[in-house]
Design a protein around this motif. Sequence first.
Motif, PDB file in Angstrom:
ATOM      1  N   VAL A  21      -8.367 -13.884  -4.591  1.00 58.66           N
ATOM      2  CA  VAL A  21      -7.714 -14.702  -3.560  1.00 58.66           C
ATOM      3  C   VAL A  21      -6.339 -14.125  -3.233  1.00 58.66           C
ATOM      4  O   VAL A  21      -6.008 -13.842  -2.074  1.00 58.66           O
ATOM      5  CB  VAL A  21      -7.566 -16.166  -4.044  1.00 58.66           C
ATOM      6  CG1 VAL A  21      -6.781 -16.977  -3.020  1.00 58.66           C
ATOM      7  CG2 VAL A  21      -8.926 -16.779  -4.288  1.00 58.66           C
ATOM      8  N   VAL A  22      -5.552 -13.906  -4.275  1.00 65.67           N
ATOM      9  CA  VAL A  22      -4.187 -13.406  -4.075  1.00 65.67           C
ATOM     10  C   VAL A  22      -4.224 -12.050  -3.375  1.00 65.67           C
ATOM     11  O   VAL A  22      -3.489 -11.801  -2.410  1.00 65.67           O
ATOM     12  CB  VAL A  22      -3.458 -13.298  -5.434  1.00 65.67           C
ATOM     13  CG1 VAL A  22      -2.099 -12.652  -5.250  1.00 65.67           C
ATOM     14  CG2 VAL A  22      -3.318 -14.664  -6.058  1.00 65.67           C
ATOM     15  N   ALA A  23      -5.117 -11.177  -3.850  1.00 69.51           N
ATOM     16  CA  ALA A  23      -5.204  -9.842  -3.260  1.00 69.51           C
ATOM     17  C   ALA A  23      -5.536  -9.931  -1.778  1.00 69.51           C
ATOM     18  O   ALA A  23      -4.922  -9.258  -0.940  1.00 69.51           O
ATOM     19  CB  ALA A  23      -6.263  -9.021  -3.988  1.00 69.51           C
ATOM     20  N   PHE A  24      -6.477 -10.806  -1.440  1.00 70.63           N
ATOM     21  CA  PHE A  24      -6.888 -10.905  -0.039  1.00 70.63           C
ATOM     22  C   PHE A  24      -5.736 -11.376   0.843  1.00 70.63           C
ATOM     23  O   PHE A  24      -5.523 -10.878   1.943  1.00 70.63           O
ATOM     24  CB  PHE A  24      -8.080 -11.873   0.078  1.00 70.63           C
ATOM     25  CG  PHE A  24      -8.912 -11.631   1.288  1.00 70.63           C
ATOM     26  CD1 PHE A  24      -9.782 -10.545   1.349  1.00 70.63           C
ATOM     27  CD2 PHE A  24      -8.803 -12.454   2.410  1.00 70.63           C
ATOM     28  CE1 PHE A  24     -10.535 -10.308   2.472  1.00 70.63           C
ATOM     29  CE2 PHE A  24      -9.556 -12.217   3.537  1.00 70.63           C
ATOM     30  CZ  PHE A  24     -10.437 -11.139   3.576  1.00 70.63           C
ATOM     31  N   ILE A  25      -4.972 -12.341   0.325  1.00 73.52           N
ATOM     32  CA  ILE A  25      -3.819 -12.851   1.085  1.00 73.52           C
ATOM     33  C   ILE A  25      -2.781 -11.741   1.269  1.00 73.52           C
ATOM     34  O   ILE A  25      -2.261 -11.509   2.364  1.00 73.52           O
ATOM     35  CB  ILE A  25      -3.192 -14.067   0.371  1.00 73.52           C
ATOM     36  CG1 ILE A  25      -4.178 -15.237   0.420  1.00 73.52           C
ATOM     37  CG2 ILE A  25      -1.887 -14.462   1.022  1.00 73.52           C
ATOM     38  CD1 ILE A  25      -3.802 -16.408  -0.449  1.00 73.52           C
ATOM     39  N   ILE A  26      -2.516 -11.005   0.159  1.00 69.89           N
ATOM     40  CA  ILE A  26      -1.480  -9.971   0.242  1.00 69.89           C
ATOM     41  C   ILE A  26      -1.874  -8.872   1.227  1.00 69.89           C
ATOM     42  O   ILE A  26      -1.046  -8.406   2.015  1.00 69.89           O
ATOM     43  CB  ILE A  26      -1.206  -9.374  -1.160  1.00 69.89           C
ATOM     44  CG1 ILE A  26      -0.499 -10.414  -2.027  1.00 69.89           C
ATOM     45  CG2 ILE A  26      -0.369  -8.117  -1.074  1.00 69.89           C
ATOM     46  CD1 ILE A  26      -0.310 -10.007  -3.456  1.00 69.89           C
ATOM     47  N   ILE A  27      -3.140  -8.516   1.209  1.00 73.07           N
ATOM     48  CA  ILE A  27      -3.593  -7.473   2.121  1.00 73.07           C
ATOM     49  C   ILE A  27      -3.371  -7.892   3.582  1.00 73.07           C
ATOM     50  O   ILE A  27      -3.032  -7.086   4.429  1.00 73.07           O
ATOM     51  CB  ILE A  27      -5.084  -7.169   1.870  1.00 73.07           C
ATOM     52  CG1 ILE A  27      -5.256  -6.490   0.515  1.00 73.07           C
ATOM     53  CG2 ILE A  27      -5.650  -6.268   2.955  1.00 73.07           C
ATOM     54  CD1 ILE A  27      -6.684  -6.498   0.041  1.00 73.07           C
ATOM     55  N   LEU A  29      -1.044  -9.869   4.648  1.00 78.26           N
ATOM     56  CA  LEU A  29       0.338 -10.224   4.930  1.00 78.26           C
ATOM     57  C   LEU A  29       1.034  -9.327   5.959  1.00 78.26           C
ATOM     58  O   LEU A  29       1.755  -9.839   6.816  1.00 78.26           O
ATOM     59  CB  LEU A  29       1.163 -10.253   3.631  1.00 78.26           C
ATOM     60  CG  LEU A  29       1.157 -11.580   2.872  1.00 78.26           C
ATOM     61  CD1 LEU A  29       2.061 -11.495   1.663  1.00 78.26           C
ATOM     62  CD2 LEU A  29       1.571 -12.740   3.769  1.00 78.26           C
ATOM     63  N   PRO A  30       0.862  -8.000   5.928  1.00 75.56           N
ATOM     64  CA  PRO A  30       1.563  -7.183   6.927  1.00 75.56           C
ATOM     65  C   PRO A  30       1.123  -7.589   8.329  1.00 75.56           C
ATOM     66  O   PRO A  30      -0.041  -7.993   8.522  1.00 75.56           O
ATOM     67  CB  PRO A  30       1.105  -5.752   6.606  1.00 75.56           C
ATOM     68  CG  PRO A  30       0.545  -5.811   5.253  1.00 75.56           C
ATOM     69  CD  PRO A  30       0.049  -7.192   5.028  1.00 75.56           C
ATOM     70  N   PRO A  31       2.012  -7.522   9.300  1.00 78.60           N
ATOM     71  CA  PRO A  31       1.659  -7.938  10.655  1.00 78.60           C
ATOM     72  C   PRO A  31       0.528  -7.082  11.209  1.00 78.60           C
ATOM     73  O   PRO A  31       0.405  -5.902  10.884  1.00 78.60           O
ATOM     74  CB  PRO A  31       2.955  -7.727  11.453  1.00 78.60           C
ATOM     75  CG  PRO A  31       3.773  -6.821  10.599  1.00 78.60           C
ATOM     76  CD  PRO A  31       3.383  -7.059   9.194  1.00 78.60           C
ATOM     77  N   GLY A  32      -0.325  -7.681  12.025  1.00 84.87           N
ATOM     78  CA  GLY A  32      -1.422  -6.949  12.644  1.00 84.87           C
ATOM     79  C   GLY A  32      -2.603  -6.829  11.721  1.00 84.87           C
ATOM     80  O   GLY A  32      -2.588  -7.314  10.586  1.00 84.87           O
ATOM     81  N   ASP A  33      -3.677  -6.177  12.172  1.00 81.57           N
ATOM     82  CA  ASP A  33      -4.842  -5.964  11.336  1.00 81.57           C
ATOM     83  C   ASP A  33      -5.315  -4.523  11.496  1.00 81.57           C
ATOM     84  O   ASP A  33      -4.623  -3.684  12.096  1.00 81.57           O
ATOM     85  CB  ASP A  33      -5.955  -6.964  11.692  1.00 81.57           C
ATOM     86  CG  ASP A  33      -6.326  -6.899  13.160  1.00 81.57           C
ATOM     87  OD1 ASP A  33      -5.892  -5.935  13.834  1.00 81.57           O
ATOM     88  OD2 ASP A  33      -7.031  -7.802  13.640  1.00 81.57           O
ATOM     89  N   TYR A  34      -6.530  -4.256  11.011  1.00 82.50           N
ATOM     90  CA  TYR A  34      -7.039  -2.890  11.061  1.00 82.50           C
ATOM     91  C   TYR A  34      -7.112  -2.380  12.504  1.00 82.50           C
ATOM     92  O   TYR A  34      -6.756  -1.236  12.790  1.00 82.50           O
ATOM     93  CB  TYR A  34      -8.426  -2.809  10.422  1.00 82.50           C
ATOM     94  CG  TYR A  34      -9.068  -1.461  10.648  1.00 82.50           C
ATOM     95  CD1 TYR A  34      -8.587  -0.342   9.958  1.00 82.50           C
ATOM     96  CD2 TYR A  34     -10.082  -1.282  11.567  1.00 82.50           C
ATOM     97  CE1 TYR A  34      -9.133   0.904  10.174  1.00 82.50           C
ATOM     98  CE2 TYR A  34     -10.635  -0.033  11.796  1.00 82.50           C
ATOM     99  CZ  TYR A  34     -10.153   1.054  11.093  1.00 82.50           C
ATOM    100  OH  TYR A  34     -10.677   2.292  11.323  1.00 82.50           O
TER     101      TYR A  34
END
Lengths: 330, 333
Positions: A21-27, A29-34
């Motif tokens: 869960v935490v990892a998914f949220i952190i990933i 977090l940076p603005p924008g997506d792939y």
Amino acid sequence: MLNLIMRRIVTTLVTLFLISVVAFIIIQLPPGDYVDAWAGKKTQGGTIITQAELNNMRVRLGLDKPLYQQYFKWIGDLMKGNLGFSFEYHRPVAEVIGERLSMTLLIAFSTLAFTYILAIALGVYSAVKQYSIGDNIATVLGYIGLATPGFLFALILMYLGQKWFGMSVGGLFSFKFQGAPWSWAKFRDLLGHLWVPVVVLGMAGTAFQLRTMRATLLDELNKMYVTSARSGGIPEFNLLMRYPVRMALNPIVATLGWELSKIISGAPIIGLVLSLPTLGPLYITALLDQDIYLSGALILIYCILVIIGTFISDMLLMILDPRMRMKERS
Amino acid sequence: MEKKILLQVKNLQISWLFDKALIPIVYGVDFNLESGKVLGLVGESACGKSVTALSLLRLLAKELKIVNGEILFWEHNGGETIDITKLESRGKDIRKIRGGLVSMIFQEPMSSFSPLYTIGYQIMEVILLHSEISKKEAQERTIELLNKVGIADARNSFKSYPFEFSGGMRQRAMIAKAISCNPSLLIADEPTTALDVTIQAQILNLMRDMQHEFGTSIIFISHDLGVVGQMADEIAIMYMGKIIERGPTKEIFKNPNHPYTIKLLDAIPRLGNLEARRRLEPIRGSVPGLFNRPHGCTFNDRCDYFMSGICGASFPELKEISENHFVACYLYG
């Protein structure tokens, strides 16, 4: 013992779930997506992309759905043993990682073995021959090892390797063995390259554990039980190994999981500098590209490694120290 | 029974290597021990009694050096005389003596076993080193010994770890380890100091029984004259690294001569002696530090009979004032 292993497996699963869960949220977090990251790279190259194309791509990759839905899709696939699809490599994550996982494990566990064998041997020597020339040399080297950042040491080694021996110390294989099938020659070539990342990654840990070993053993050497055992006529070397050294191993073994996690977290930067075919460099680019399924899988793998390290260290402690076994039983 | 000398310590001097200087700790100790006898070595903390004991097995810490003297050990039954001071402290010869001919019991039963091995293992290890018997036999012998020293359920206790034992039980196990190879000498360094009084009495009884059964000589070290009085045939009183009075136990108690011994005996509470009901008399002053050892007799600054010009000049020799009773004091001769 079996009871303990069962309990550990349950706690491990809970830990892994929380980490996912935490990892998914952190990933996220940076603005924008792939898609944004991909579009950014493309437009820099001069390609013109319309908003409609981007939206289509989001729908295709499932990035238009809310975060929790994306998470449950990912975790649901994970349960089925499917690590998802890497956007960047256009291949299943399992395939991308598979090639590099074995090399990563090889380096991590070789480093761990290197660290502990060297630290214990030198630590025992340093304590038994306190203030001798050998002890002083080990002390100085230890402080240098502790104080030098790994990536800097890697750069220095690469420079010296090139300048003095005319060889490239980066990578794990010489050019001619890359992609070649396994053979005795390839294995020897691997050993010739392996020592560089192992030394670089293991340096700080070795220095630290050496200091710990020396300090603990110096304490133990003066304990009453050592004199008492000596008064029974046990030969010095056996006495040293059976009594004070085995006792002094406790703090060293207890930090094994911690040491493994330090090796693993140090690996990406070192891997990049030495261009190693390991998970480290892959991890960094996956994060930069916001390749969510790839980076998520990598974070989970790293966590599993740390959990395994801690588990090994707990098991070893129980083997070493009967007091731990008693505590566990009650 | 004819007298057989077992151990003879001659002019033993031990110094502490401190910052390249040698600070004397034991200042010339002489005593003899006959086979089958118990010698009590009494003195305050830091008077050098433990250091003397450890030196008999060459177990001194690196910083402590034997600078002079001889420790002669008679190996009976066709053996030879060994000067222990001449042996390599980490060598093979001294290892044969340790645990085999001479064994030792320490003050802290809590810390004299390693917590990582079973009691049985740690006793068996010594037996296997000093005799040529199989593991199985050694195990049986260990269980027999544990039984002998009064540990209940010896067969299971064999597999127990030290932290599962109480202090008294550990000291019993320590005694079992010490007598495991029928040594001719047992050095007991304050074996009952860390135990409470009821256990202390049990351990003393046990040691006496063992001594009667095996005829082992014992050097019994303590700061407690009362305890030593129960155990010893002969007592030697130490003060600042020197033996200042030595004699048969009864003689020392009835007829103490050295001012320090007299003071020491006055400081012990006695029951039943109503006519002599009195306050306990402490000894004036305290033991001088190692770095300001008084000139001449080391007790001169605390002594009521100080004679100026005599006591400050040189240390008095031990003189025999009655049979086997030696005193180092200028008041006597």
